[in-house]
Design an enzyme around this catalytic site. Sequence first.
Site: not given
Ligand code: 26V
Length: 836
Positions: A371, A565-566, A571, A673, A677
């Site tokens: 992801h 969003k987060r 982002k 996602t 929406k």
């Molecule tokens: C985690 C971290 C942790 C360390 C610092 C950088 C960083 C960047 C991103 C993440 C997210 C990890 C996984 C995640 O939540 N991915 C999200 O998954 C969604 C469903 O597939 C997708 O729509 C999003 O684009 C994606 O960020």
Amino acid sequence: MTKTSTARAAAPASSRPAAAAKSRSHDAAADFRQLAARALAQRSDGHSAEACLNAVAIASRTLLADRWALTQQADARRKGVRRVHYLSMEFLMGRALGNALAAIGMHEQVEAALPEGAPALGEVLEHEPDAALGNGGLGRLAACFLDSFASLGLPSFGYGLRYKHGMFAQHIQDGRQVEQPDEWLRHGSAWELPRHELRYPVGFGGTVVNEGGQRRWVPAQAVVAQAVDFIVPGHGTERVSTLRQWQAEAARPIDFPTFCRGEFASAGAHLQEAEALNWVLYPDDSTPAGRELRLKQEFLLVSASLQDTLARHLREFGDVHSYGRLNAVHLNDTHPAMAPAELMRLLLDEHGLGWDEAWKITSQAVSYTNHTLMPEALETWPVSLFEALLPRHLEIVYEINRRFLDEVRARFPGDDAMAARVSLIDEGAHGGERRVRMAALAIVASHKVNGVSALHSRLMVETIFADYAKLWPQRFINVTNGVTPRRWLEQANPGLSALLDKTIGDGWRADLSQLSELGAKAGQKRLGQEFMKVKLANKQRLADHIRRELGINVDPHSLFDVQIKRIHEYKRQLLNVLHVVARYQAIIANPSAHWTPRTVIFAGKAASAYRAAKLVIQLIHDVARVVNSDPRVGDKLKVVFLPNYSVSLAQIILPAADLSEQISTAGTEASGTGNMKFALNGACTIGTWDGANIEMAEGMDAVSPRKDGASNMFVFGLLTEEVARIKALGYDPRLYVEENRQLKAVLDAITGGVFSWGDPDRYRALVQPLLQHDPYLLMADFAAYVECQKTVDALYDEPTAWAERALRNIAGMGFFSTDRTIGEYVQQVWAAPAKR
Ligand code: 26V
């Protein structure tokens, strides 16, 4: 194993209600009313909203539990059916009751069951706390998947952890985020069904012993994982799916002699230690503290879930050899990536299989979704911690690696660098510690690995997983994300749903591709007016909410420009703020010019240790304070930050949005996602050529009669390849600032203290990096973004054209249902025989 048996395996069961079910429905309705009335009568708090909520949830749960039993019986009878097990550390479910009532069709019964003097159903529904057992997109995707599992009738289980505290509650004090524990279980949860018969031991630490040539793990600590089910209703079907969440409990009761000596704390210390496993959901980018607890949580999920699937399989089939053919085990990101090692341990040590058969079964069963492309987000665990907690699993990982690297060396003789790059163990060059690479373990053990949008899946095999893709090109595929139209259109936006029903029929709920029929009608003026009327009502509702929550008056006729969003640097909420400041400066420089009125709305949480993200929240508040109180601005521009973003807040905001901000640096957002929406709810998108935005734009163009290449999306900014090229050439953000007077003025205002009571230091940590490295290229994309926003204004000034564009956006969204996504997983991942 024959191909037909596997292909049949994961095919969804019939999803339409049987005739017999219809004849039962009258009884079911009467039962339902009775159950609710009884549950209400048993309460001591009269007809409070809380009591009504509880009573209706109990009635719904009882009805769903019957459906659960019928679903399980039906699945057990379908011998040879492959079950899907979706392992995820996160399920961001939101509220359950409104969805359940929509699914089981009991809205009217509830109205009838609520006694005189009770609050209205709408108020009762709002009393339910969100089940926020997820951080963001990944967790919400898992929740949408469950909805589609149930609605498609797929034999399936979601497996997760029952966190006592979910995603933290966000409070804002003096413009700053303050985190508070989320207490969603304070009043219990009427939805939960504890399964006291389903308890599995889960161990940690200890040693590995040899018993007659057989390895056996003797853990030092043991807890018991207790199953707690949440039944997921299907829509348009009586079938259900199950979210099974694990609760850790101590394996022993309190130590009685110690208690009798009056040493209460030490008598129950092991209870506390076990329960701590379920205390909190970790935020995605947490600090190193608590890493050990996190690893234990991940193992608890994996071990209990696999034991449960094995027990069910043995109950139904009597032997373990067919497990891989009849069970799919899917890893939602690497958090459950210990699963292959644990499955190997169970098969080798507990069931006495040989390595080759155990490995064949494991790789038949396991598949993995990635992801994120962010290298820093790829999980690794120090070998020392791994060994201390899971010594037998480390042995197994080493053996998997030994065999794997033999294969690599055989196929790429002499390429030691390749072997080092793909190894499951990072050997810790430059004095670093040795670490286990969980993504490598997931890839090596899986028969399929997928990304979540076309761009992301391509970049995945070109960048982070390029070496593995060279070894096994067929293993890597794309399955583009989706959202469930039940929650995100039918429930969130009843007004638009009714308009769609009237215009194209009501079949879109179960077959979202029917939205394309709107393409040919998007230009109809009457339809456009009706759409704008629905949108205005939704905006009025949000404006009321904003006034109640924040005391800010916003004009529902202004353009609602939304980014929710987060909060994360990639982002680029900060880019949005820079545009707001630029617009503010332009307005006060020329207040009498024509300005398209805008309300810029933000919501989102920052990880508690993420300083830059928290500063962005503070900056939004500071800018909002100045802009909203400047009499020269008035209704031309308003800025709003809605605290404590959640699934239920999203259900209010999304239907009211005109403009959806999807502005990540190209190549950084795996899919998104929220973007889907928004578009589904008739917002236009301003976005970069990133993640699923690309496929959305293509979907919209496909339903557009004009094939002149003009996009229905407001697209701006550098492309992924351009970002890479600029960085390779040595990107200097200062050049963009020097060339752009407007950008310079914006940064000067922020660093000059215009928004921070004259304090020039407050935002130094945000602005300085923009001038030095600017890793997400805000400076390079600023001018294009501001230009693009002008084209947004121009279109919004033409309501007829805007409505047509918005309707075309909706029409182009037929592809983005999780029903389609799950269909692809079934076809390409879960039913696919493992070819090694
Ligand atoms: C985690 C971290 C942790 C360390 C610092 C950088 C960083 C960047 C991103 C993440 C997210 C990890 C996984 C995640 O939540 N991915 C999200 O998954 C969604 C469903 O597939 C997708 O729509 C999003 O684009 C994606 O960020």
